[in-house]
Design an enzyme around this catalytic site. Structure first.
Site, PDB file in Angstrom:
ATOM      1  N   TYR A 250       0.809  -1.206   0.000  1.00  0.00           N
ATOM      2  CA  TYR A 250       0.000   0.000   0.000  1.00  0.00           C
ATOM      3  C   TYR A 250       0.851   1.268   0.000  1.00  0.00           C
ATOM      4  CZ  TYR A 250      -4.816   1.571   0.713  1.00  0.00           C
ATOM      5  OH  TYR A 250      -6.076   2.075   0.552  1.00  0.00           O
TER       6      TYR A 250
ATOM      7  N   LYS B 181       0.369 -13.949   4.261  1.00  0.00           N
ATOM      8  CA  LYS B 181       0.610 -14.779   3.075  1.00  0.00           C
ATOM      9  C   LYS B 181       2.094 -15.158   3.082  1.00  0.00           C
ATOM     10  CE  LYS B 181      -1.248 -16.427  -0.720  1.00  0.00           C
ATOM     11  NZ  LYS B 181      -2.479 -17.191  -0.852  1.00  0.00           N
TER      12      LYS B 181
ATOM     13  N   ASP C 114      -6.178 -15.789   2.420  1.00  0.00           N
ATOM     14  CA  ASP C 114      -7.325 -16.232   1.608  1.00  0.00           C
ATOM     15  C   ASP C 114      -8.270 -17.106   2.437  1.00  0.00           C
ATOM     16  OD1 ASP C 114      -4.891 -17.582   1.469  1.00  0.00           O
ATOM     17  OD2 ASP C 114      -5.239 -18.473  -0.479  1.00  0.00           O
TER      18      ASP C 114
ATOM     19  N   ASP D  35      -6.831  -3.179   4.507  1.00  0.00           N
ATOM     20  CA  ASP D  35      -7.719  -2.345   3.704  1.00  0.00           C
ATOM     21  C   ASP D  35      -8.852  -3.199   3.142  1.00  0.00           C
ATOM     22  OD1 ASP D  35      -8.453   0.017   2.158  1.00  0.00           O
ATOM     23  OD2 ASP D  35      -7.696  -1.082   0.431  1.00  0.00           O
TER      24      ASP D  35
ATOM     25  N   ASP E  54     -13.542  -3.524   4.397  1.00  0.00           N
ATOM     26  CA  ASP E  54     -14.806  -3.425   3.663  1.00  0.00           C
ATOM     27  C   ASP E  54     -15.571  -4.746   3.752  1.00  0.00           C
ATOM     28  OD1 ASP E  54     -13.669  -0.947   2.838  1.00  0.00           O
ATOM     29  OD2 ASP E  54     -14.885  -0.990   1.018  1.00  0.00           O
TER      30      ASP E  54
END
Ligand code: NAI
Length: 335
Positions: free
Chosen positions: A123, A170, A204, A228, A232
């Site tokens: 990011y 990850k 994931d 981030d 949502d």
């Protein structure tokens, strides 16, 4: 009287921050507001999306309530959010995600807190065209930054009596960057909060588990980009972006803002849900020690949602109220 920087921002930002300002004042807090430009509108007016006066005022007063700011896609100016977080070293994003009683969603009893490293990772937006037609984006992870966000998360969990911290990563693929993040989380947990349950999930799988059974999670800790994305997703578990607040915390400054963006599809229509930024204001009041007015605001919006009167909810959460009607009704409850 507290001095608070107010950044209305773009799109629905001016509508929802004006609403929050009225609610804070109705709760009995007289504020010396310093209104500051930032975002796409500021770029047009001042030639910069983040004018020097805005940075100077935040540096001086250290607390800001911010509306969303629009970032052009695929070109144009860099994100104001990323710049603010880097400039003031606001290293911890804290986003509480809770089911609201009376708001029917797919899940009940969700009570999570996303803690996101806010200054590094992919990011950072450090990108280059290394040879024509080949783009590179750098993912940064440094031990001090990984350590301090891990410390923040475990301190937060302890201070709030949270039972578990789940790290999404990850590190099977990004062995060095996410590997370092995990190493710091493990060490910090051992040093700071060995009694707090701890688990690691490949990101994931973490996302899949979240939509299958969000109740199994408590505090989520992760690097910038995953944080981030997951914010949502988590908002979607509890009714959408209109009901999830946030804080960006650094050592010297803190900026409070909702998770949502400038919502250009509904900007100017008077129908935006100001609740997320009002909830962010509650976090801000608590942060500066004004816990009584913070409680008054909570004690107004929680029953308003719970009673389920459509005239006291905006449309995104199944009501009929405009932004203004919602705020009027809330202020009546506070009075
Ligand atoms: P968005 O959050 O603005 O909108 C996504 C969807 O949620 C839209 O359908 C919108 O109408 C709805 N929504 C969001 N907030 C709402 C609210 N308070 N009440 C009712 N409905 C609401 O995300 P999007 O479309 O991806 O981004 C739009 C712009 O916002 C972009 O320029 C982006 O860069 C910026 N953005 C800024 C953020 C910030 O300043 N913190 C955070 C996220 C995006």
């Amino acid at each position: 009287m507290p001095t608070i920087c107010l950044i209305p921002g773009d799109g629905i930002g001016p509508e929802v921050t004006a609403a929050a300002r009225r609610v804070i004042e109705a709760a009995g807090v007289s504020v010396n507001w310093i209104e500051l430009p930032a975002g796409a509108a500021a770029a047009e007016r001042f030639g910069s999306p983040l004018p020097a006066q805005t940075l100077e005022a935040i540096a001086r007063h250290r607390i800001a309530l911010k509306g969303p700011t629009a970032t052009p896609i695929g070109g144009g100016h860099a994100s104001v959010n990323v710049q603010l977080r880097k400039h003031f070293d606001l290293y911890a994003a804290v986003r509480p995600v809770r089911s609201l009683r009376g708001l029917v969603t797919r899940y009940d009893g969700v009570d999570l807190v996303v803690i996101r490293e806010n200054t590094e990772g992919l990011y950072s937006g450090i990108e280059a065209e290394i040879v024509p037609g080949v783009m590179q984006s750098l993912k940064i992870a440094s031990r001090p930054a990984c350590e301090r966000i891990a410390r923040f998360a475990f301190d937060y969990a302890r201070a709030r009596g949270r039972r578990k911290v789940s790290v999404f990563h990850k590190a099977n693929i990004m062995k060095l960057t996410d590997g370092l993040f995990l190493d710091c989380a493990r060490r910090m947990r051992a040093a700071v909060a060995p009694e707090v349950e701890y688990e690691e999930l490949i990101v994931d799988n973490g996302f899949m588990q979240l939509v299958r059974d969000p109740g199994r999670f408590d505090v989520l800790l992760m690097e910038n980009l995953y944080g981030d994305l997951v914010s949502d997703l988590c908002a979607g578990l509890v009714g959408g972006l209109g009901v999830v607040p946030g804080a960006n915390i650094g050592r010297d400054c803190a900026i409070f803002e909702a998770v949502h963006g400038s919502a250009p599809d509904i900007a100017g229509k008077g129908i935006a849900n100001p609740l997320a930024v009002i909830m962010s204001s509650v976090m801000m009041l608590n942060h500066i020690g004004l816990t009584a007015p913070a409680e008054r605001i909570k004690a107004a919006y929680n029953p308003a949602i719970e009673e389920g009167n459509p005239a006291e909810r905006t449309r995104d959460i199944g009501g009929t109220a405009t932004t203004a009607q919602f705020v009027e009704a809330l202020i009546k409850r506070i009075a």
